[in-house]
Design a protein around this motif. Sequence first.
Motif, mmCIF file in Angstrom:
data_model
loop_
_atom_site.group_PDB
_atom_site.id
_atom_site.type_symbol
_atom_site.label_atom_id
_atom_site.label_comp_id
_atom_site.label_asym_id
_atom_site.label_seq_id
_atom_site.Cartn_x
_atom_site.Cartn_y
_atom_site.Cartn_z
ATOM 1 N N THR A 1 37.966 35.298 52.433
ATOM 2 C CA THR A 1 38.350 36.107 53.602
ATOM 3 C C THR A 1 37.595 35.638 54.840
ATOM 4 O O THR A 1 38.169 35.510 55.933
ATOM 5 N N THR B 1 39.014 34.203 58.310
ATOM 6 C CA THR B 1 38.618 34.815 59.587
ATOM 7 C C THR B 1 38.080 33.753 60.550
ATOM 8 O O THR B 1 38.397 33.761 61.739
ATOM 9 N N GLN C 1 40.887 31.943 62.012
ATOM 10 C CA GLN C 1 41.548 32.762 63.042
ATOM 11 C C GLN C 1 40.766 32.691 64.349
ATOM 12 O O GLN C 1 41.332 32.568 65.435
ATOM 13 N N GLU C 2 39.457 32.795 64.235
ATOM 14 C CA GLU C 2 38.628 32.782 65.441
ATOM 15 C C GLU C 2 38.671 31.421 66.127
ATOM 16 O O GLU C 2 38.645 31.336 67.356
ATOM 17 N N LYS D 1 41.929 31.380 67.942
ATOM 18 C CA LYS D 1 41.835 32.213 69.145
ATOM 19 C C LYS D 1 41.065 31.468 70.248
ATOM 20 O O LYS D 1 41.466 31.474 71.416
ATOM 21 N N VAL E 1 43.246 28.915 71.796
ATOM 22 C CA VAL E 1 44.257 29.522 72.686
ATOM 23 C C VAL E 1 43.619 29.936 74.010
ATOM 24 O O VAL E 1 44.150 29.662 75.092
ATOM 25 N N VAL E 2 42.462 30.592 73.911
ATOM 26 C CA VAL E 2 41.779 31.054 75.129
ATOM 27 C C VAL E 2 41.378 29.851 75.989
ATOM 28 O O VAL E 2 41.543 29.872 77.220
ATOM 29 N N MET F 1 44.418 28.530 77.632
ATOM 30 C CA MET F 1 44.857 29.435 78.697
ATOM 31 C C MET F 1 43.949 29.301 79.921
ATOM 32 O O MET F 1 44.432 29.229 81.059
ATOM 33 N N LEU G 1 37.654 41.956 54.995
ATOM 34 C CA LEU G 1 39.105 42.043 55.245
ATOM 35 C C LEU G 1 39.401 42.701 56.587
ATOM 36 O O LEU G 1 40.337 42.304 57.294
ATOM 37 N N HIS H 1 37.447 42.644 59.204
ATOM 38 C CA HIS H 1 37.125 41.622 60.220
ATOM 39 C C HIS H 1 38.288 40.648 60.374
ATOM 40 O O HIS H 1 38.656 40.269 61.490
ATOM 41 N N GLU H 2 38.823 40.238 59.252
ATOM 42 C CA GLU H 2 39.930 39.273 59.299
ATOM 43 C C GLU H 2 41.126 39.861 60.044
ATOM 44 O O GLU H 2 41.734 39.201 60.891
ATOM 45 N N ALA I 1 40.479 39.949 63.665
ATOM 46 C CA ALA I 1 40.585 38.598 64.241
ATOM 47 C C ALA I 1 42.044 38.192 64.414
ATOM 48 O O ALA I 1 42.415 37.566 65.418
ATOM 49 N N LYS I 2 42.875 38.579 63.440
ATOM 50 C CA LYS I 2 44.316 38.264 63.545
ATOM 51 C C LYS I 2 44.921 38.933 64.779
ATOM 52 O O LYS I 2 45.660 38.314 65.540
ATOM 53 N N GLU J 1 43.374 40.010 67.467
ATOM 54 C CA GLU J 1 42.834 39.436 68.707
ATOM 55 C C GLU J 1 43.465 38.072 68.995
ATOM 56 O O GLU J 1 43.759 37.745 70.144
ATOM 57 N N THR J 2 43.680 37.288 67.936
ATOM 58 C CA THR J 2 44.314 35.975 68.123
ATOM 59 C C THR J 2 45.733 36.142 68.644
ATOM 60 O O THR J 2 46.152 35.438 69.576
ATOM 61 N N ALA K 1 45.663 37.075 72.195
ATOM 62 C CA ALA K 1 45.363 35.899 73.036
ATOM 63 C C ALA K 1 46.596 35.022 73.203
ATOM 64 O O ALA K 1 46.878 34.523 74.299
ATOM 65 N N ILE K 2 47.342 34.851 72.111
ATOM 66 C CA ILE K 2 48.567 34.038 72.180
ATOM 67 C C ILE K 2 49.578 34.701 73.135
ATOM 68 O O ILE K 2 50.179 34.029 73.986
ATOM 69 N N LYS L 1 48.975 36.747 75.579
ATOM 70 C CA LYS L 1 48.482 36.654 76.957
ATOM 71 C C LYS L 1 48.692 35.242 77.512
ATOM 72 O O LYS L 1 49.096 35.073 78.663
ATOM 73 N N ALA L 2 48.398 34.252 76.654
ATOM 74 C CA ALA L 2 48.579 32.858 77.087
ATOM 75 C C ALA L 2 50.046 32.568 77.396
ATOM 76 O O ALA L 2 50.368 31.906 78.381
ATOM 77 N N THR M 1 50.874 34.227 80.638
ATOM 78 C CA THR M 1 50.269 33.492 81.755
ATOM 79 C C THR M 1 51.047 32.216 82.049
ATOM 80 O O THR M 1 51.327 31.894 83.212
ATOM 81 N N ASN N 1 52.901 31.439 85.503
ATOM 82 C CA ASN N 1 52.595 30.228 86.284
ATOM 83 C C ASN N 1 53.843 29.403 86.522
ATOM 84 O O ASN N 1 54.030 28.846 87.611
ATOM 85 N N LYS O 1 57.394 28.214 94.396
ATOM 86 C CA LYS O 1 56.681 27.538 95.510
ATOM 87 C C LYS O 1 57.550 26.482 96.154
ATOM 88 O O LYS O 1 58.397 25.899 95.544
#
Lengths: 287, 125
Positions: free
Chosen positions: A90, A94, A97-98, A101, A104-105, A108, B94, B96-97, B100-101, B103-104, B107-108, B110-111, B114, B118, B125
Amino acid sequence: MKTIGALGLCLGLASLAACAPSVPPQELINARTAYDRASQGQTVQTDPADLHTAKETLDSAEKSFADNGDTPETRDVAYAAERRIEIAETRARTALQEQRKAQVVAGMNAAQTAAVRTTSAALSLANQQLSTQEQQLQNETLRRQDAETRATQAAADLARIASVKQEPRGMVITLSGSVLFASAKSDLLPDAQAKLSDVANVLAKESPDSKIVVEGHTDSQGGASFNQELSQRRAESVRAYLVSHGVASDRVTAQGFGPGRPIADNASAEGRANNRRVEIVVSPASR
Amino acid sequence: MKTRLSLILVTAATVTVACGASFPEPTQRLADAQGARRSAEEVGANNQPASQLYVKLADEEMTKANALIKDGDNRAADRMLVRAKADAELALALAHEQNAKVETQQAIDKATATTTTNAIQGVQK
């Protein structure tokens, strides 16, 4: 004696049975399977420390099984080993995944930075263009102000030496005939030349594209033919002077009108004085 | 005859000691399991399908361990707490995982937004 011997034999057999490996418990089988799976996957690279700890727990379970067989302790240690292996897997997922991320960040942020840079460059260019336009506008404003100032100054200059009026035919500069010429003469007097010189300067500098007509006028005294000729000569005399002082010859024409266009009553001395005159008519080139 | 009887008595006594009648109460093990359980709860393991099961298992094992302690079977309680701690730590991992999923994916999203913004601004323009 026989009884004691049998008891000893039973104890010996019991010890042998306790030491011999039996069928492994399900917990140990699960832990082995989990470790085989983890050791062939991404956990080996991504989270080797946790996998190592899990392997140590699995080894303890194996030892317990080898030493004691399928005991509650063996089962519990094997259970913990399986969990440790799952924890390692696990945590490895994780971490991946980080990493994803973070990528990606970072991508971006890079895109944002590039966009900001592009926008900043466009803004800078727009500012430069605006600044240039503002400078041009300022220059144009100054040029117009200067032109207006010079026009005002020219009008003021002319007003000091002659009567200046705006009429539909253009700007009309009226010079008194008695100031310019001796009676019945067409030669400019010395004082008149000074005044005409100022007029010539203004006409040469201002409105360089305008057309100029010098008109000669007399009062009604004397013969009409004489007055007509006199007015023509006087107009030409003024024209010649203007041309000799910088006014382009193709801009200037001369015409005598004799007494035909009086502006005052010829019955009085004052009216006749006003009728004896030279008018310089300045009209735009398009007219 | 006397010697043999002594040998049997010594063996029986050894077996009795080995059974662990004097095993200490596993207070540290209990604290460790409870700590792991709290950590799992703090990251939302109770509310996530993947980790909920292991939180429940840890709770049940701690309940059993407390009962065993009450009955004086500290050794069995200790082993039960080993299980409880392992389950709680797996629940924590688990959770945490899952976080993280999420949040990832955020982020995707948001990207993507963005990049789209743009691109639209670039066209304008």
